[in-house]
Design a protein around this motif. Sequence first.
Motif, PDB file in Angstrom:
ATOM      1  N   PHE A   1      -4.042  -6.104  -2.904  1.00  0.00           N
ATOM      2  CA  PHE A   1      -3.472  -5.626  -1.673  1.00  0.00           C
ATOM      3  C   PHE A   1      -1.779  -5.714  -1.731  1.00  0.00           C
ATOM      4  O   PHE A   1      -1.193  -4.897  -1.192  1.00  0.00           O
ATOM      5  CB  PHE A   1      -4.040  -6.701  -0.560  1.00  0.00           C
ATOM      6  CG  PHE A   1      -3.600  -6.296   0.948  1.00  0.00           C
ATOM      7  CD1 PHE A   1      -3.810  -5.246   1.344  1.00  0.00           C
ATOM      8  CD2 PHE A   1      -2.741  -7.346   1.422  1.00  0.00           C
ATOM      9  CE1 PHE A   1      -3.206  -4.808   2.712  1.00  0.00           C
ATOM     10  CE2 PHE A   1      -2.128  -7.120   2.522  1.00  0.00           C
ATOM     11  CZ  PHE A   1      -2.152  -5.966   3.440  1.00  0.00           C
ATOM     12  N   GLU A   2      -1.319  -6.833  -2.349  1.00  0.00           N
ATOM     13  CA  GLU A   2      -0.024  -6.981  -2.643  1.00  0.00           C
ATOM     14  C   GLU A   2       0.613  -5.834  -3.367  1.00  0.00           C
ATOM     15  O   GLU A   2       1.843  -5.207  -2.997  1.00  0.00           O
ATOM     16  CB  GLU A   2       0.207  -8.469  -3.374  1.00  0.00           C
ATOM     17  CG  GLU A   2      -0.157  -9.386  -2.721  1.00  0.00           C
ATOM     18  CD  GLU A   2       0.714  -9.671  -1.123  1.00  0.00           C
ATOM     19  OE1 GLU A   2       1.723  -9.345  -1.306  1.00  0.00           O
ATOM     20  OE2 GLU A   2       0.013 -10.409  -0.152  1.00  0.00           O
ATOM     21  N   GLN A   3      -0.101  -5.346  -4.405  1.00  0.00           N
ATOM     22  CA  GLN A   3       0.245  -4.372  -5.212  1.00  0.00           C
ATOM     23  C   GLN A   3       0.275  -3.096  -4.377  1.00  0.00           C
ATOM     24  O   GLN A   3       1.542  -2.192  -4.428  1.00  0.00           O
ATOM     25  CB  GLN A   3      -0.422  -3.930  -6.426  1.00  0.00           C
ATOM     26  CG  GLN A   3      -0.056  -2.962  -7.113  1.00  0.00           C
ATOM     27  CD  GLN A   3      -0.958  -2.870  -8.443  1.00  0.00           C
ATOM     28  OE1 GLN A   3      -1.854  -3.466  -8.866  1.00  0.00           O
ATOM     29  NE2 GLN A   3      -0.834  -1.997  -9.523  1.00  0.00           N
ATOM     30  N   SER A   4      -0.581  -2.871  -3.616  1.00  0.00           N
ATOM     31  CA  SER A   4      -0.523  -1.823  -2.630  1.00  0.00           C
ATOM     32  C   SER A   4       0.627  -1.695  -1.640  1.00  0.00           C
ATOM     33  O   SER A   4       1.276  -0.630  -1.409  1.00  0.00           O
ATOM     34  CB  SER A   4      -1.937  -1.542  -1.944  1.00  0.00           C
ATOM     35  OG  SER A   4      -2.904  -1.323  -2.966  1.00  0.00           O
ATOM     36  N   LYS A   5       1.018  -2.901  -1.062  1.00  0.00           N
ATOM     37  CA  LYS A   5       2.148  -3.147  -0.182  1.00  0.00           C
ATOM     38  C   LYS A   5       3.392  -2.792  -0.918  1.00  0.00           C
ATOM     39  O   LYS A   5       4.237  -2.094  -0.292  1.00  0.00           O
ATOM     40  CB  LYS A   5       1.837  -4.390   0.276  1.00  0.00           C
ATOM     41  CG  LYS A   5       0.918  -4.937   1.226  1.00  0.00           C
ATOM     42  CD  LYS A   5       1.020  -6.362   1.614  1.00  0.00           C
ATOM     43  CE  LYS A   5       2.336  -6.773   2.309  1.00  0.00           C
ATOM     44  NZ  LYS A   5       2.185  -8.167   2.640  1.00  0.00           N
ATOM     45  N   ALA A   6       3.547  -3.181  -2.114  1.00  0.00           N
ATOM     46  CA  ALA A   6       4.741  -2.639  -2.903  1.00  0.00           C
ATOM     47  C   ALA A   6       4.975  -1.303  -3.046  1.00  0.00           C
ATOM     48  O   ALA A   6       5.942  -0.684  -2.949  1.00  0.00           O
ATOM     49  CB  ALA A   6       4.783  -3.651  -4.191  1.00  0.00           C
ATOM     50  N   ASN A   7       3.697  -0.759  -3.508  1.00  0.00           N
ATOM     51  CA  ASN A   7       3.690   0.997  -3.762  1.00  0.00           C
ATOM     52  C   ASN A   7       3.930   1.322  -2.443  1.00  0.00           C
ATOM     53  O   ASN A   7       4.769   2.479  -2.492  1.00  0.00           O
ATOM     54  CB  ASN A   7       2.563   1.117  -4.156  1.00  0.00           C
ATOM     55  CG  ASN A   7       2.262   0.706  -5.989  1.00  0.00           C
ATOM     56  OD1 ASN A   7       3.335   0.290  -6.543  1.00  0.00           O
ATOM     57  ND2 ASN A   7       1.227   0.514  -6.272  1.00  0.00           N
ATOM     58  N   PHE A   8       3.536   1.013  -1.414  1.00  0.00           N
ATOM     59  CA  PHE A   8       3.695   1.631  -0.069  1.00  0.00           C
ATOM     60  C   PHE A   8       5.018   1.528   0.390  1.00  0.00           C
ATOM     61  O   PHE A   8       5.991   2.293   0.921  1.00  0.00           O
ATOM     62  CB  PHE A   8       2.796   1.164   0.923  1.00  0.00           C
ATOM     63  CG  PHE A   8       3.023   1.665   2.341  1.00  0.00           C
ATOM     64  CD1 PHE A   8       2.772   2.865   2.746  1.00  0.00           C
ATOM     65  CD2 PHE A   8       3.722   0.745   3.248  1.00  0.00           C
ATOM     66  CE1 PHE A   8       3.120   3.407   3.924  1.00  0.00           C
ATOM     67  CE2 PHE A   8       4.057   1.286   4.593  1.00  0.00           C
ATOM     68  CZ  PHE A   8       3.591   2.615   4.871  1.00  0.00           C
TER      69      PHE A   8
ATOM     70  N   ASP B   1       3.383  11.580  -1.887  1.00  0.00           N
ATOM     71  CA  ASP B   1       3.394  10.208  -2.072  1.00  0.00           C
ATOM     72  C   ASP B   1       3.504   8.894  -1.044  1.00  0.00           C
ATOM     73  O   ASP B   1       2.656   8.207  -1.177  1.00  0.00           O
ATOM     74  CB  ASP B   1       4.683  10.103  -3.096  1.00  0.00           C
ATOM     75  CG  ASP B   1       4.551  10.942  -4.187  1.00  0.00           C
ATOM     76  OD1 ASP B   1       3.756  11.319  -4.805  1.00  0.00           O
ATOM     77  OD2 ASP B   1       5.709  10.857  -5.050  1.00  0.00           O
ATOM     78  N   TYR B   2       4.081   9.292   0.115  1.00  0.00           N
ATOM     79  CA  TYR B   2       4.146   8.356   1.051  1.00  0.00           C
ATOM     80  C   TYR B   2       2.626   8.137   1.867  1.00  0.00           C
ATOM     81  O   TYR B   2       2.162   7.249   1.933  1.00  0.00           O
ATOM     82  CB  TYR B   2       5.220   8.647   2.129  1.00  0.00           C
ATOM     83  CG  TYR B   2       5.172   8.094   3.446  1.00  0.00           C
ATOM     84  CD1 TYR B   2       5.614   6.753   3.440  1.00  0.00           C
ATOM     85  CD2 TYR B   2       4.637   8.543   4.605  1.00  0.00           C
ATOM     86  CE1 TYR B   2       5.442   6.064   4.535  1.00  0.00           C
ATOM     87  CE2 TYR B   2       4.606   7.946   5.922  1.00  0.00           C
ATOM     88  CZ  TYR B   2       5.022   6.462   5.734  1.00  0.00           C
ATOM     89  OH  TYR B   2       4.893   5.713   6.904  1.00  0.00           O
TER      90      TYR B   2
ATOM     91  N   ALA C   1      -3.670   4.109   0.318  1.00  0.00           N
ATOM     92  CA  ALA C   1      -4.078   3.154  -0.738  1.00  0.00           C
ATOM     93  C   ALA C   1      -3.784   1.606  -0.063  1.00  0.00           C
ATOM     94  O   ALA C   1      -4.540   0.909  -0.595  1.00  0.00           O
ATOM     95  CB  ALA C   1      -3.271   3.400  -2.015  1.00  0.00           C
ATOM     96  N   LEU C   2      -2.909   1.688   0.528  1.00  0.00           N
ATOM     97  CA  LEU C   2      -2.535   0.221   1.109  1.00  0.00           C
ATOM     98  C   LEU C   2      -3.602   0.072   2.117  1.00  0.00           C
ATOM     99  O   LEU C   2      -4.344  -1.465   2.146  1.00  0.00           O
ATOM    100  CB  LEU C   2      -1.118   0.198   2.034  1.00  0.00           C
ATOM    101  CG  LEU C   2      -0.954  -1.278   2.858  1.00  0.00           C
ATOM    102  CD1 LEU C   2      -0.756  -2.251   1.773  1.00  0.00           C
ATOM    103  CD2 LEU C   2       0.368  -0.807   3.500  1.00  0.00           C
ATOM    104  N   GLU C   3      -4.138   0.758   2.977  1.00  0.00           N
ATOM    105  CA  GLU C   3      -5.264   0.390   3.865  1.00  0.00           C
ATOM    106  C   GLU C   3      -6.538   0.276   3.220  1.00  0.00           C
ATOM    107  O   GLU C   3      -7.341  -0.707   3.539  1.00  0.00           O
ATOM    108  CB  GLU C   3      -5.524   1.751   4.878  1.00  0.00           C
ATOM    109  CG  GLU C   3      -6.563   1.485   6.119  1.00  0.00           C
ATOM    110  CD  GLU C   3      -6.210   0.412   6.714  1.00  0.00           C
ATOM    111  OE1 GLU C   3      -7.112  -0.239   7.577  1.00  0.00           O
ATOM    112  OE2 GLU C   3      -5.139   0.055   6.984  1.00  0.00           O
ATOM    113  N   ALA C   4      -6.796   0.880   1.903  1.00  0.00           N
ATOM    114  CA  ALA C   4      -8.010   0.721   1.502  1.00  0.00           C
ATOM    115  C   ALA C   4      -7.981  -0.436   0.727  1.00  0.00           C
ATOM    116  O   ALA C   4      -9.035  -1.182   0.527  1.00  0.00           O
ATOM    117  CB  ALA C   4      -8.043   1.688   0.180  1.00  0.00           C
ATOM    118  N   ALA C   5      -6.787  -1.208   0.213  1.00  0.00           N
ATOM    119  CA  ALA C   5      -6.670  -2.496  -0.238  1.00  0.00           C
ATOM    120  C   ALA C   5      -6.849  -3.585   0.848  1.00  0.00           C
ATOM    121  O   ALA C   5      -7.502  -4.395   0.592  1.00  0.00           O
ATOM    122  CB  ALA C   5      -5.149  -2.654  -0.997  1.00  0.00           C
TER     123      ALA C   5
END
Length: 451
Positions: free
Chosen positions: A122-129, A159-160, A166-170
């Motif tokens: 989830f933290e990784q997805s937050k950074a990517n987002f 990409d956005y 991906a963030l919501e999935a995480a």
Amino acid sequence: MGKTTKYILITLGALVVLLVILKATGVIGKPSKTQVATEKADKRDIIETVSASGKIKPEIEVKISSEVSGEIVELPIKEGDIVKKGQLLCKVRPDILKSGYERAIASYNTQKASVGNAAQMFEQSKANFANSEAKYKRSKELYSKKVLSAAEFDAATADYQSAKAALEAARQNQIGSNYGLAQSSASVKEASDNLAKTSIYSPVDGVVSKLSVEKGERVLGTVQNVGTEIMTISDLSALDVNVDVNENDINRVLLGDSAVIEVDAFLGKKFKGVVREIGSSANVVGTNADQVTNFTVKVRVVPASYANLVAAGSKNPSPFKPGLSATVDIQTNHTTALSVPIQSVTTRGLKKDEDKKADVAPPKDDSKTKKTTDAVKEYVFVYDAKTTTVKQVEVTTGIQNDTYIQILSGLKGGEEVVSGPYSAISKTLNDKMQVEKVDKSKLFTADSSKK
């Protein structure tokens, strides 16, 4: 032998034969008066009682069964032991349940690691987002200034949106992992509780009054079955006698009534009791033709009345064992009143008197005659020392005990009332009849000699 002597002998023989005949027929040698004993009508303490029998039973009696099936591997107590609340009673082999508990722990740890992994994802997805969002905002600004081509702007937008999804999935994966962890935690608790059920502890202070199993025996659990009764724990500090009182007497029994208790195992000793519970529903015993309706009454045995029977230093608070037979006399009424012996009171119908009147002048109204002849009244016979006769006196009675009965009306007190024999009182005696007063002991001696 002369004629005179012969006549004398014949006369004497005839007299002897006559005496024998008169004796045999009861003309001579039989008391002319009925012998009776008397006792004065006087004020006495009368305690009316209701008697019933039953069994001694502890107020608290717990039957112990295992909730899990298996072999008993520990049984540190024996029948008759004193146990305390929380004391280990027995243990069922825990091997299978222990392995289940260990599996639940391993599953819990695995799920716990999954929760940690989901958090990192989830933290990784937050950074990517955040990175994709920044690129999208710059691209949008450059596109509005016609610096960025449409294709490049569309790529930044895609990409956005992808990073946002991906963030919501995480986030949902993290929530699911937490629910999985909660489920594993519940499984661990369930396995732990099941494992704990292999050790059975006493729920109350008491005595092991019954032990039904031995070490090494297998027992059946109660989760889905009736289960095996392992033992019974009884609190002997509070004991009751459960008795069945007939429906004719139950309305006379009240909560708090005192009682006298006799236990078959303690002959000659009497104990005090108090009525503490009266059953509301009936216990019907027998077939339709011979049904008996009783109500259960619980009489508490007062500890002070048997304290002297408890051995010094004994941990057992009572000398009684559950199931002992006992007889209870519940004292339902108590008064100090004018009374006479129970056997002094007899009932006489009016039928004989009416029949005598009928011989002279037959009654015209048959319905009135029937009501009169059906009447039954209570009487006593009062002895008159001057005339040596008895007077039939009508009385009304109240409560009674085993010996005396209360007189509500008919006597003033001090009268000599015929108290025996009962056969004479109930059948022989009549008003103004001549009698012979004798001592009661002599009367009983005469009765026994006739037998």
